[in-house]
Design an enzyme around this catalytic site. Sequence first.
Site, PDB file in Angstrom:
ATOM      1  N   ASP A  41      -9.029   0.827  19.305  1.00 25.64           N
ATOM      2  CA  ASP A  41      -8.756  -0.173  18.421  1.00 25.64           C
ATOM      3  C   ASP A  41      -8.982  -1.690  19.082  1.00 25.64           C
ATOM      4  O   ASP A  41      -9.012  -1.842  20.407  1.00 25.64           O
ATOM      5  CB  ASP A  41      -7.230  -0.062  18.161  1.00 25.64           C
ATOM      6  CG  ASP A  41      -6.843  -0.885  16.981  1.00 25.64           C
ATOM      7  OD1 ASP A  41      -7.517  -1.372  16.017  1.00 25.64           O
ATOM      8  OD2 ASP A  41      -5.597  -1.220  16.841  1.00 25.64           O
ATOM      9  N   ASN A  89      -9.160   3.370   6.449  1.00 35.68           N
ATOM     10  CA  ASN A  89     -10.322   2.246   6.994  1.00 35.68           C
ATOM     11  C   ASN A  89     -11.222   2.066   5.604  1.00 35.68           C
ATOM     12  O   ASN A  89     -12.080   1.098   5.749  1.00 35.68           O
ATOM     13  CB  ASN A  89     -11.052   2.691   7.938  1.00 35.68           C
ATOM     14  CG  ASN A  89     -10.197   2.589   9.379  1.00 35.68           C
ATOM     15  OD1 ASN A  89     -10.440   3.198  10.204  1.00 35.68           O
ATOM     16  ND2 ASN A  89      -9.185   1.544   9.491  1.00 35.68           N
TER      17      ASN A  89
HETATM   18  C1  IPE Z   1      -6.569   3.014  13.635  1.00 34.08           C
HETATM   19  O1  IPE Z   1      -6.835   1.770  13.697  1.00 34.08           O
HETATM   20  C2  IPE Z   1      -7.831   3.745  13.168  1.00 34.08           C
HETATM   21  C3  IPE Z   1      -9.057   3.691  14.273  1.00 34.08           C
HETATM   22  C4  IPE Z   1      -9.187   2.970  15.133  1.00 34.08           C
HETATM   23  C5  IPE Z   1     -10.372   4.234  13.698  1.00 34.08           C
HETATM   24  P1  IPE Z   1      -6.729   0.724  12.422  1.00 34.08           P
HETATM   25  O2  IPE Z   1      -6.938  -0.497  13.195  1.00 34.08           O
HETATM   26  O3  IPE Z   1      -7.271   1.258  11.195  1.00 34.08           O
HETATM   27  O4  IPE Z   1      -5.066   0.757  12.306  1.00 34.08           O
HETATM   28  P2  IPE Z   1      -3.922  -0.291  11.877  1.00 34.08           P
HETATM   29  O5  IPE Z   1      -4.473  -0.919  10.568  1.00 34.08           O
HETATM   30  O6  IPE Z   1      -3.772  -1.121  12.756  1.00 34.08           O
HETATM   31  O7  IPE Z   1      -2.712   0.647  11.851  1.00 34.08           O
HETATM   32  C1  IPE Z   2     -11.137  -0.276  15.650  1.00 35.76           C
HETATM   33  O1  IPE Z   2     -11.025  -1.821  15.572  1.00 35.76           O
HETATM   34  C2  IPE Z   2     -12.337   0.156  14.947  1.00 35.76           C
HETATM   35  C3  IPE Z   2     -12.051   0.835  13.453  1.00 35.76           C
HETATM   36  C4  IPE Z   2     -10.724   0.895  13.076  1.00 35.76           C
HETATM   37  C5  IPE Z   2     -12.997   1.444  12.773  1.00 35.76           C
HETATM   38  P1  IPE Z   2     -10.617  -2.611  14.402  1.00 35.76           P
HETATM   39  O2  IPE Z   2     -11.513  -2.709  13.493  1.00 35.76           O
HETATM   40  O3  IPE Z   2      -9.562  -1.956  13.839  1.00 35.76           O
HETATM   41  O4  IPE Z   2     -10.182  -3.932  15.208  1.00 35.76           O
HETATM   42  P2  IPE Z   2      -8.974  -4.671  15.124  1.00 35.76           P
HETATM   43  O5  IPE Z   2      -7.814  -3.945  15.267  1.00 35.76           O
HETATM   44  O6  IPE Z   2      -9.083  -5.237  13.736  1.00 35.76           O
HETATM   45  O7  IPE Z   2      -9.045  -5.858  16.225  1.00 35.76           O
HETATM   46 MG    MG Z   3      -7.484  -2.203  14.377  1.00 21.72          MG
END
Ligand code: IPE
Ligand code: IPE
Ligand code: MG
Length: 266
Positions: A41, A89
């Site tokens: 993340d 997502n």
């Molecule tokens: C969790 O991260 C999913 C992945 C890393 C693939 P998200 O960024 O989607 O989760 P939330 O929205 O912070 O809970």
């Molecule tokens: C994790 O990084 C990747 C996926 C969830 C696919 P994020 O895209 O959630 O990055 P933040 O959490 O918005 O910074």
């Molecule tokens: Mg995220």
Amino acid sequence: MLRIRGKNKQGKDGSGELSESELMARIDMTGLPRHIAIIMDGNGRWARARGMPRTFGHRYGMDSLREAVRTSAELGIKVLTVYAFSTENWKRPPEEVNVLMGLLVEYVHKEIDELCANNVVVRAIGDISRLPDSAREALRYAFERSRNNTGMVLNIALNYGGRSELVRAARQIAEKVRDGRVQLEGIDERLVGDHLYTAGQPDPDLLIRPAGDYRVSNFLLWQMAYAEFWFCPTYWPDFRRRHLLQAIYDFQQRDRRFGGIKEGGK
Ligand code: IPE
Ligand code: IPE
Ligand code: MG
């Protein structure tokens, strides 16, 4: 109760007080987590902090993934599960989803030789039938190339959600009950586990979530029952080998009781 101060302390910023080589020297190779799960993340925030579009973060995150896989395989971790795309997502703008799917294809083609050289078996968890054709083809290629490997299993969680995994298991089990292949009394924890994507694999011992949020975001809900959680503020694109080693080292300082008490405990 007497406790050695700091014994269960987690490194303040995840970078830890110990260097990589010190960590390597201190990690007990006989007490490694069998299964490590990582919520990759913080890619978007990492990019934004640099004035770049979110998708840059996803691209740089691939370097962190390579390093985590390499290090885990080298240490002899049995299973590494990485959360790459959740069932939630899909809510993101289609352009971002497309970039993520494209990066998956790129990852497979760039990494498959090294993955095979490291004896890694590539698997996916989640409903990959919903992914674009190009992503499914790349995965099929990776499964095929790596299926005779005998080392670490790399589960890539794609269109994965813990709840949807449990719904799927419930449906499969109900179908078997209906057809008389399973008796109602035969439904137990083992049977449920056997109907999850991770069937046959040990449950995660250690969950790592970088980027400062303290939640599971629908990841491995069943399997995580007794996982140790390790968080750090570092965004995933900055997550390096030393963070992983620190997480493993800290894991080894934890006191896992599984609901029981320590021998001689009161
Ligand atoms: C969790 O991260 C999913 C992945 C890393 C693939 P998200 O960024 O989607 O989760 P939330 O929205 O912070 O809970
Ligand atoms: C994790 O990084 C990747 C996926 C969830 C696919 P994020 O895209 O959630 O990055 P933040 O959490 O918005 O910074
Ligand atoms: Mg995220």
